[in-house]
Design a protein around this motif. Structure first.
Motif, mmCIF file in Angstrom:
data_model
loop_
_atom_site.group_PDB
_atom_site.id
_atom_site.type_symbol
_atom_site.label_atom_id
_atom_site.label_comp_id
_atom_site.label_asym_id
_atom_site.label_seq_id
_atom_site.Cartn_x
_atom_site.Cartn_y
_atom_site.Cartn_z
ATOM 1 N N THR A 48 4.006 58.599 13.262
ATOM 2 C CA THR A 48 4.838 59.647 13.884
ATOM 3 C C THR A 48 4.771 59.634 15.406
ATOM 4 O OG1 THR A 48 3.022 61.247 13.636
ATOM 5 C CG2 THR A 48 4.674 61.160 11.877
ATOM 6 N N HIS A 49 3.842 58.887 15.972
ATOM 7 C CA HIS A 49 3.699 58.774 17.427
ATOM 8 C C HIS A 49 3.769 57.298 17.811
ATOM 9 C CE1 HIS A 49 2.081 62.766 16.622
ATOM 10 N NE2 HIS A 49 2.204 63.051 17.895
ATOM 11 N N ASP A 50 4.943 56.727 17.638
ATOM 12 C CA ASP A 50 5.177 55.314 17.947
ATOM 13 C C ASP A 50 5.411 55.180 19.450
ATOM 14 O OD1 ASP A 50 6.129 52.747 18.326
ATOM 15 O OD2 ASP A 50 7.400 52.757 16.547
ATOM 16 N N MET A 51 4.455 54.589 20.154
ATOM 17 C CA MET A 51 4.538 54.548 21.611
ATOM 18 C C MET A 51 5.672 53.653 22.115
ATOM 19 S SD MET A 51 2.385 56.795 21.886
ATOM 20 C CE MET A 51 2.712 57.007 23.633
ATOM 21 N N ALA A 52 6.056 52.670 21.320
ATOM 22 C CA ALA A 52 7.197 51.832 21.706
ATOM 23 C C ALA A 52 8.472 52.666 21.790
ATOM 24 C CB ALA A 52 7.374 50.687 20.710
ATOM 25 N N GLU A 53 8.557 53.712 20.986
ATOM 26 C CA GLU A 53 9.691 54.633 21.023
ATOM 27 C C GLU A 53 9.537 55.691 22.105
ATOM 28 O OE1 GLU A 53 11.850 55.322 16.786
ATOM 29 O OE2 GLU A 53 9.930 56.339 17.053
ATOM 30 N N LEU A 54 8.315 56.191 22.253
ATOM 31 C CA LEU A 54 8.097 57.378 23.090
ATOM 32 C C LEU A 54 7.982 57.086 24.587
ATOM 33 C CD1 LEU A 54 5.569 59.279 20.796
ATOM 34 C CD2 LEU A 54 7.992 59.794 21.139
ATOM 35 N N LEU A 55 7.284 56.019 24.946
ATOM 36 C CA LEU A 55 7.049 55.766 26.370
ATOM 37 C C LEU A 55 8.327 55.598 27.190
ATOM 38 C CD1 LEU A 55 3.862 53.512 26.463
ATOM 39 C CD2 LEU A 55 4.064 55.969 26.885
ATOM 40 N N PRO A 56 9.372 54.952 26.664
ATOM 41 C CA PRO A 56 10.603 54.843 27.464
ATOM 42 C C PRO A 56 11.253 56.187 27.783
ATOM 43 C CG PRO A 56 10.599 53.197 25.721
ATOM 44 C CD PRO A 56 9.457 54.120 25.442
ATOM 45 N N LEU A 57 10.865 57.237 27.064
ATOM 46 C CA LEU A 57 11.443 58.561 27.301
ATOM 47 C C LEU A 57 10.759 59.302 28.450
ATOM 48 C CD1 LEU A 57 11.723 59.793 23.593
ATOM 49 C CD2 LEU A 57 13.475 58.649 24.975
ATOM 50 N N VAL A 70 -2.387 59.949 23.654
ATOM 51 C CA VAL A 70 -2.895 60.501 24.911
ATOM 52 C C VAL A 70 -3.259 59.387 25.884
ATOM 53 C CG1 VAL A 70 -4.645 61.981 25.968
ATOM 54 C CG2 VAL A 70 -3.746 62.548 23.702
ATOM 55 N N GLU A 71 -3.970 58.379 25.405
ATOM 56 C CA GLU A 71 -4.371 57.270 26.268
ATOM 57 C C GLU A 71 -3.160 56.531 26.822
ATOM 58 O OE1 GLU A 71 -6.967 54.898 23.898
ATOM 59 O OE2 GLU A 71 -8.628 56.348 23.981
ATOM 60 N N ALA A 72 -2.170 56.254 25.961
ATOM 61 C CA ALA A 72 -0.978 55.528 26.415
ATOM 62 C C ALA A 72 -0.177 56.347 27.415
ATOM 63 C CB ALA A 72 -0.108 55.160 25.212
ATOM 64 N N MET A 73 -0.080 57.647 27.176
ATOM 65 C CA MET A 73 0.693 58.508 28.071
ATOM 66 C C MET A 73 0.096 58.556 29.480
ATOM 67 S SD MET A 73 3.493 59.947 27.080
ATOM 68 C CE MET A 73 4.444 60.415 25.635
ATOM 69 N N ILE A 74 -1.208 58.735 29.585
ATOM 70 C CA ILE A 74 -1.776 58.872 30.926
ATOM 71 C C ILE A 74 -1.762 57.541 31.678
ATOM 72 C CG2 ILE A 74 -3.164 60.864 30.252
ATOM 73 C CD1 ILE A 74 -5.630 58.996 30.503
ATOM 74 N N GLU A 75 -1.818 56.431 30.946
ATOM 75 C CA GLU A 75 -1.678 55.142 31.619
ATOM 76 C C GLU A 75 -0.239 54.949 32.091
ATOM 77 O OE1 GLU A 75 -4.043 53.184 32.592
ATOM 78 O OE2 GLU A 75 -5.523 54.495 31.645
ATOM 79 N N HIS A 76 0.704 55.350 31.274
ATOM 80 C CA HIS A 76 2.121 55.257 31.640
ATOM 81 C C HIS A 76 2.419 56.119 32.868
ATOM 82 C CE1 HIS A 76 6.423 54.635 30.962
ATOM 83 N NE2 HIS A 76 6.603 55.935 31.085
ATOM 84 N N LEU A 77 1.755 57.265 32.962
ATOM 85 C CA LEU A 77 1.952 58.166 34.093
ATOM 86 C C LEU A 77 1.151 57.740 35.328
ATOM 87 C CD1 LEU A 77 1.786 61.540 32.122
ATOM 88 C CD2 LEU A 77 3.832 60.571 33.208
ATOM 89 N N ARG A 78 0.376 56.672 35.206
ATOM 90 C CA ARG A 78 -0.406 56.092 36.309
ATOM 91 C C ARG A 78 -1.534 57.008 36.774
ATOM 92 N NH1 ARG A 78 2.486 55.905 40.722
ATOM 93 N NH2 ARG A 78 4.100 57.321 39.956
ATOM 94 N N ILE A 79 -2.113 57.755 35.819
ATOM 95 C CA ILE A 79 -3.183 58.686 36.188
ATOM 96 C C ILE A 79 -4.471 58.439 35.388
ATOM 97 C CG2 ILE A 79 -1.640 60.506 37.030
ATOM 98 C CD1 ILE A 79 -1.872 61.853 34.295
ATOM 99 N N GLY A 80 -4.485 57.406 34.582
ATOM 100 C CA GLY A 80 -5.656 57.159 33.740
ATOM 101 C C GLY A 80 -6.947 57.005 34.523
ATOM 102 N N HIS A 81 -6.863 56.395 35.690
ATOM 103 C CA HIS A 81 -8.071 56.146 36.485
ATOM 104 C C HIS A 81 -8.656 57.415 37.092
ATOM 105 C CE1 HIS A 81 -4.758 56.301 39.348
ATOM 106 N NE2 HIS A 81 -5.626 56.470 40.320
ATOM 107 N N LEU A 82 -7.915 58.514 37.049
ATOM 108 C CA LEU A 82 -8.373 59.761 37.654
ATOM 109 C C LEU A 82 -9.170 60.634 36.691
ATOM 110 C CD1 LEU A 82 -5.102 60.627 39.587
ATOM 111 C CD2 LEU A 82 -7.239 59.746 40.561
#
Length: 214
Positions: free
Chosen positions: A76-85, A114-126
């Protein structure tokens, strides 16, 4: 005293309501239809019933239908679908880096999401660590979820500032002794909310004391 920040993810660090949540809802309904062999109306009913009763649809599916939690969450949380949004061209990295203190993400979303989202948002290192639902079991706003995250991160509630779009989740945070920031467009704030902000850009301007909740 060093500040400790706990950030929600969806509709706090990014806007999930417009496209992400509807797609996840659609995928959950389809999953229930397929795996429980019910029609769309019944799938909708069960999804909403379990969300209200257990705080997450997954709770009811596991308890009553022995659905495999990991399979459900990844389907239900397919990142290939969600990240482009998700628009990653934002000022979040600069904004969060200006906040003094240590930072964690505390989300009811699945860990991989959660991990994929924060990396996509460029904030994972924070962030020192991110907590998805698998890491604390019971969903927010249950006290057990907060206690488990605090224990795993090794911090005291009295030193935390919780930033959330959910007033119900902030109520639990305040009960445990955290200071609370509500990300909301509503004009009036509940008594357990220290600050209401319309956007995260206002965070650096908030005047927190170094002691107890303001």
């Amino acid at each position: 005293m060093q500040r400790h920040w706990l950030f929600d993810l969806d509709d706090t660090l990014h806007h999930a309501g417009a496209q992400v949540f509807p797609l996840i809802t659609l995928r959950m309904t389809s999953y229930i239809m397929q795996h429980l062999q019910v029609d769309e109306n019944e799938a909708h009913r069960l999804r909403k019933l379990y969300w209200r009763r257990y705080g997450a649809t997954l709770g009811g599916l596991v308890r009553h239908h022995r659905i495999d939690a990991d399979h459900f969450l990844r389907s239900t949380h397919d990142m290939a679908e969600l990240l482009p949004l998700i628009d990653s061209s934002n000022q979040l990295p600069q904004l969060l880096s200006r906040l003094p203190g240590r930072k964690w993400v505390f989300s009811n979303g699945p860990q991989h999401y959660v991990e994929a989202m924060i990396e996509h948002l460029r904030i994972g290192h924070l962030f020192e660590e991110v907590f998805g639902i698998e890491r604390f079991g019971h969903p927010k706003p249950r006290v057990a979820a907060f206690r488990r995250v605090l224990r795993q991160s090794g911090i005291a509630a009295e030193r935390c500032i919780m930033v959330e779009d959910s007033a119900a989740n902030l109520r639990t945070a305040r009960q445990l002794g955290m200071r609370t920031v509500w990300v909301s467009q509503q004009k009036r704030k509940p008594c357990w909310v220290d600050y209401r902000i319309g956007s995260l850009s206002q965070l650096p301007r908030l005047a927190f004391s170094d002691g107890a909740a303001v």
